[in-house]
Write an enzyme that holds these catalytic residues in place. Structure first.
Site, PDB file in Angstrom:
ATOM      1  N   PRO A   1       4.229   8.250 -15.005  1.00  0.00           N
ATOM      2  CA  PRO A   1       4.252   6.771 -15.270  1.00  0.00           C
ATOM      3  C   PRO A   1       5.769   6.064 -14.913  1.00  0.00           C
ATOM      4  O   PRO A   1       5.827   5.097 -14.351  1.00  0.00           O
ATOM      5  CB  PRO A   1       3.705   7.043 -16.673  1.00  0.00           C
ATOM      6  CG  PRO A   1       3.036   8.202 -16.893  1.00  0.00           C
ATOM      7  CD  PRO A   1       3.576   9.064 -16.040  1.00  0.00           C
TER       8      PRO A   1
ATOM      9  N   LYS B   1       0.251   3.548  -2.226  1.00  0.00           N
ATOM     10  CA  LYS B   1      -0.736   4.586  -2.974  1.00  0.00           C
ATOM     11  C   LYS B   1       0.148   5.369  -4.184  1.00  0.00           C
ATOM     12  O   LYS B   1       0.112   6.686  -4.135  1.00  0.00           O
ATOM     13  CB  LYS B   1      -1.480   5.413  -1.840  1.00  0.00           C
ATOM     14  CG  LYS B   1      -2.296   4.998  -0.970  1.00  0.00           C
ATOM     15  CD  LYS B   1      -2.938   5.630   0.119  1.00  0.00           C
ATOM     16  CE  LYS B   1      -3.938   5.058   0.872  1.00  0.00           C
ATOM     17  NZ  LYS B   1      -2.976   3.972   1.940  1.00  0.00           N
TER      18      LYS B   1
ATOM     19  N   ASP C   1       0.894  -1.176  -0.035  1.00  0.00           N
ATOM     20  CA  ASP C   1       0.114  -0.171   0.136  1.00  0.00           C
ATOM     21  C   ASP C   1       1.083   1.219  -0.193  1.00  0.00           C
ATOM     22  O   ASP C   1       1.191   1.715   1.057  1.00  0.00           O
ATOM     23  CB  ASP C   1      -0.757  -0.019   1.138  1.00  0.00           C
ATOM     24  CG  ASP C   1      -1.718   1.228   1.162  1.00  0.00           C
ATOM     25  OD1 ASP C   1      -1.880   1.940   0.315  1.00  0.00           O
ATOM     26  OD2 ASP C   1      -2.690   1.180   2.234  1.00  0.00           O
TER      27      ASP C   1
ATOM     28  N   GLN D   1     -11.882   3.158  12.381  1.00  0.00           N
ATOM     29  CA  GLN D   1     -12.473   4.519  11.864  1.00  0.00           C
ATOM     30  C   GLN D   1     -14.024   4.480  11.855  1.00  0.00           C
ATOM     31  O   GLN D   1     -14.625   5.153  11.439  1.00  0.00           O
ATOM     32  CB  GLN D   1     -11.719   4.327  10.235  1.00  0.00           C
ATOM     33  CG  GLN D   1     -10.293   4.830  10.289  1.00  0.00           C
ATOM     34  CD  GLN D   1      -9.958   4.767   8.728  1.00  0.00           C
ATOM     35  OE1 GLN D   1     -10.698   5.734   8.107  1.00  0.00           O
ATOM     36  NE2 GLN D   1      -9.038   3.918   8.445  1.00  0.00           N
TER      37      GLN D   1
END
Ligand code: C5P
Length: 211
Positions: free
Chosen positions: A65, A60, A58, A173
């Site tokens: 590119p 993100k 992860d 959360q």
């Protein structure tokens, strides 16, 4: 099928390996990101792979590119089976992650909308829906969509069809696993498991939502 994915955001390799071992029988994959990798190095992925579970990176990814491709190459050469990238960076950057993932037999998930309260500042107003469209156009494997807003995740489901949805925001959360389990392919749980007194029992509790 609904998987339980442990978000292992602890800050030492020792804690990561110990919690992974205790929770492994009750989870289907482990997601790690900046907190653990910056603390313990990317090599922690090789050590975690001893549990025999898929590992999702992860990071993100949200870059041009070429840089996105370089990041994804590094991820897949360390034994990960999936990568998470942002969608707002546009088609070419998402495609770089998707193609690199597929070249390595892995999967790429795109964040359509985040789970925290501030996510509505930018992701609403059509952006998340456009990213869902991009996911289909780029042949990405699925999306990351919020357990904290099941109605939004249901709407995104109608836009991506049978592609996978992995959903964070359960537990710490405030997201309710019972409200989201039937519409997603994976529930991502972090603090509610790794901060529990007994992470193994906490993971076992969440494994009730596995199908
Ligand atoms: O501890 P908690 O269960 O809130 O952890 C959720 C995990 O999912 C964290 O690793 C967080 O970075 C990640 N995540 C999220 N919302 C998104 C995308 C990823 O909470 N939209």
């Amino acid at each position: 099928m609904t998987d339980i994915i442990l978000a292992l955001d602890v800050s030492t390799g020792k804690d990561a390996l110990s919690i992974a071992k205790k929770t492994a029988p009750f989870i289907d994959a482990i997601k790690i990101g900046y907190p653990l990798v910056l603390a313990a190095g990317l090599e922690i992925a090789n050590q975690l792979s001893d549990e025999g579970l898929p590992l999702i990176a992860d990071f993100k990814v949200a870059d041009i590119p070429n840089t996105s491709r370089l990041i994804a190459e590094e991820v897949f050469s360390h034994g990960f089976s999936g990568i998470i990238c942002h969608g707002f960076v546009g088609r070419d950057s998402v495609l770089a992650c998707v193609e690199t993932a597929h070249d390595h037999g892995g999967e790429c998930y795109v964040v359509t909308e985040m789970s925290h309260p501030g996510a509505v500042d930018f992701f609403h107003g059509g952006i998340a829906e456009r990213i869902a469209g991009l996911v289909c156009e780029t042949n990405a494997d699925g999306i990351i969509a919020p357990a904290t807003r099941p109605e939004r995740t249901s709407l995104l489901r109608t836009l991506i069809g049978t592609k996978k949805i992995l959903s964070p925001g359960v537990g710490a959360q405030g997201g309710d696993p019972a409200a989201i389990a039937s519409i997603v392919d994976g529930i991502i749980v972090g603090r509610a498991i790794y901060e529990a007194k007994d992470p193994g029992s906490a993971a076992e509790e969440y494994s009730r939502f596995r199908t």
